[in-house]
Design an enzyme around this catalytic site. Sequence first.
Site, short mmCIF file in Angstrom:
data_model
loop_
_atom_site.label_atom_id
_atom_site.label_comp_id
_atom_site.label_asym_id
_atom_site.label_seq_id
_atom_site.Cartn_x
_atom_site.Cartn_y
_atom_site.Cartn_z
N HIS A 244 32.10 13.09 -16.45
CA HIS A 244 30.79 13.54 -15.99
C HIS A 244 30.17 14.09 -17.13
O HIS A 244 30.76 14.95 -17.86
CB HIS A 244 31.16 14.35 -14.93
CG HIS A 244 29.75 14.61 -13.88
ND1 HIS A 244 28.85 15.55 -14.36
CD2 HIS A 244 29.49 13.94 -12.87
CE1 HIS A 244 27.83 15.47 -13.56
NE2 HIS A 244 28.02 14.32 -12.59
N GLU A 300 32.62 9.82 -7.62
CA GLU A 300 32.80 8.23 -7.12
C GLU A 300 34.28 7.90 -6.88
O GLU A 300 34.22 6.87 -6.21
CB GLU A 300 32.19 7.55 -8.40
CG GLU A 300 30.68 7.96 -8.73
CD GLU A 300 29.78 7.51 -7.78
OE1 GLU A 300 30.00 7.51 -6.41
OE2 GLU A 300 28.58 6.92 -7.91
N1 ACO Z 1 36.72 6.14 -19.07
C1 ACO Z 1 36.90 6.42 -20.48
N2 ACO Z 1 36.31 6.63 -21.60
C2 ACO Z 1 35.45 7.73 -21.23
C3 ACO Z 1 34.92 7.78 -19.81
C4 ACO Z 1 35.70 7.16 -18.92
N3 ACO Z 1 35.36 7.16 -17.48
N4 ACO Z 1 33.86 8.63 -19.87
C5 ACO Z 1 33.73 9.04 -20.97
N5 ACO Z 1 34.51 8.32 -21.65
C6 ACO Z 1 34.48 8.66 -23.28
C7 ACO Z 1 33.44 7.53 -23.80
O1 ACO Z 1 33.75 6.25 -24.18
C8 ACO Z 1 33.10 8.28 -25.13
O2 ACO Z 1 33.90 7.95 -25.98
P1 ACO Z 1 33.27 7.54 -27.64
O3 ACO Z 1 32.86 9.08 -28.00
O4 ACO Z 1 34.41 7.33 -28.35
O5 ACO Z 1 32.24 6.67 -27.42
C9 ACO Z 1 33.46 9.79 -24.73
O6 ACO Z 1 34.36 9.83 -23.75
C10 ACO Z 1 32.37 10.72 -24.44
O7 ACO Z 1 31.46 9.87 -23.50
P2 ACO Z 1 29.84 10.02 -23.25
O8 ACO Z 1 29.46 8.76 -23.21
O9 ACO Z 1 29.37 10.95 -24.23
O10 ACO Z 1 29.92 10.86 -21.85
P3 ACO Z 1 28.49 11.13 -20.95
O11 ACO Z 1 28.48 12.28 -20.44
O12 ACO Z 1 27.45 10.48 -21.38
O13 ACO Z 1 29.15 10.06 -19.96
C11 ACO Z 1 29.57 9.34 -17.70
C12 ACO Z 1 29.39 10.62 -18.39
C13 ACO Z 1 28.49 8.24 -18.01
C14 ACO Z 1 29.89 9.54 -16.13
C15 ACO Z 1 30.65 8.86 -18.20
O14 ACO Z 1 31.97 9.73 -18.10
C16 ACO Z 1 31.32 7.27 -17.56
O15 ACO Z 1 30.80 6.33 -18.18
N6 ACO Z 1 32.16 7.47 -16.40
C17 ACO Z 1 32.49 6.33 -15.81
C18 ACO Z 1 31.50 5.66 -14.70
C19 ACO Z 1 31.48 6.67 -13.73
O16 ACO Z 1 32.56 7.00 -13.09
N7 ACO Z 1 30.12 7.00 -13.34
C20 ACO Z 1 29.77 7.84 -11.96
C21 ACO Z 1 29.34 9.18 -12.45
S1 ACO Z 1 29.09 10.63 -11.20
C22 ACO Z 1 27.66 10.05 -10.64
O17 ACO Z 1 26.72 9.67 -11.32
C23 ACO Z 1 27.21 10.09 -9.32
#
Ligand code: ACO
Length: 362
Positions: A244, A300
């Site tokens: 998140h 989620e």
């Molecule tokens: N699984 C694996 N790796 C992850 C995940 C995950 N769920 N979430 C983040 N990371 C990794 C990214 O790949 C990234 O790695 P990198 O730096 O090597 O590219 C690092 O952690 C940082 O990620 P960011 O993209 O900076 O995190 P951000 O804050 O932008 O993303 C998000 C938040 C979009 C929710 C992300 O955690 C994600 O994609 N989760 C999976 C989708 C999800 O569950 N969405 C629902 C969110 S809740 C809602 O909106 C109601």
Amino acid sequence: MNIGLDNIVVAQTILSEVDGEKGRLIIRGFSVETLAETFTFEEVTARLWEGFTQDTTESLTLELGKARLRAFEILPSFLDIANKLTFIEGLRLGLASLSDKEEVPHHYLLTGAIAVFLAGLIRSKKGLPLIKPDPSLRQAEDFLRMLHGKRVDKSLEQALDKYLITISDHGMNASTFTARSIASTKAGLISAVIGGISALKGPLHGGAPGPVLDMLDEIKGDKNIENWVKTELAQGKRLMGFGHRIYKVRDPRADVLKQVVSSLRSSGNERLIFAEKVETAILRELVKHKPDRPLHTNVEFYTALLLEAIGLERDVFTPVFAMGRVVGWIAHVFEQEKTGRLIRPQSEYIGKKVCDRQTAFQ
Ligand code: ACO
């Protein structure tokens, strides 16, 4: 420059606070746990809109009932096209068919319409007759009645009600920011909510719960969990239901919903027990995978399990999310219209600067 606008404050709000360090969510002064435990969705909606409308819970319940009836009149006008679309696309189309000149106050109409349109779309795609709303019921009760053609078990109605409360508002998330940006141009509430739903649809926001169940199905059994998780992470894939932007600890909504799922399912339920094992393995691997980036269970993961336990199919999960979040978008639009300013950030141009057409093609 701040791509992604992390930590940028774009508005002051009285609506909700997301404390990402402590893992706390406050909505209009109450913790999400208190709201889910002791409030109804209509009570939470009345609180969210307090100061912007004159609603009491009673008047709001009545007006939403009337709005559902109006939405039911509009439903047939777009059903043929919507039947060829996914549910979230169909919902977007239905909302787009609402006129800015519509006489029913738009905040009631939009809230009522999402429930009516979605129940109607689900039945229509199955070739079942549409069920007229019962304006005397509350939103969660009537949605499930319109879906199944009869009232369902009270525990299921309450579970959906608690879900709608839990996701009703959540700070300046992507869909809320979208809705506020649109509202800031004075384009109106209907356009703002269509924008909100369009942003919510993405898998990084509200589109994750369906894929959470796909993931559980794909893993299949206990023996496969560790290997599956390691392989996915090694391939650079994101695991749905984890991570998140704001929460650096566990998303408090995940625990609220987990409790609701547990109350619905008997202690021996295999799906929940298996999901907990998958969750434990994923959290263990995510720590190794991204030691510097705290990644925890988000709302989620348990949304998926809860909506499945209520008997909803995965392709309607995101539209059901919209059914709860719409009241938050509306509150934010009210607030933006009252206190905000045109939202107009800057971008930094890094492209070419060509003097004339001839030079451009040399
Ligand atoms: N699984 C694996 N790796 C992850 C995940 C995950 N769920 N979430 C983040 N990371 C990794 C990214 O790949 C990234 O790695 P990198 O730096 O090597 O590219 C690092 O952690 C940082 O990620 P960011 O993209 O900076 O995190 P951000 O804050 O932008 O993303 C998000 C938040 C979009 C929710 C992300 O955690 C994600 O994609 N989760 C999976 C989708 C999800 O569950 N969405 C629902 C969110 S809740 C809602 O909106 C109601």
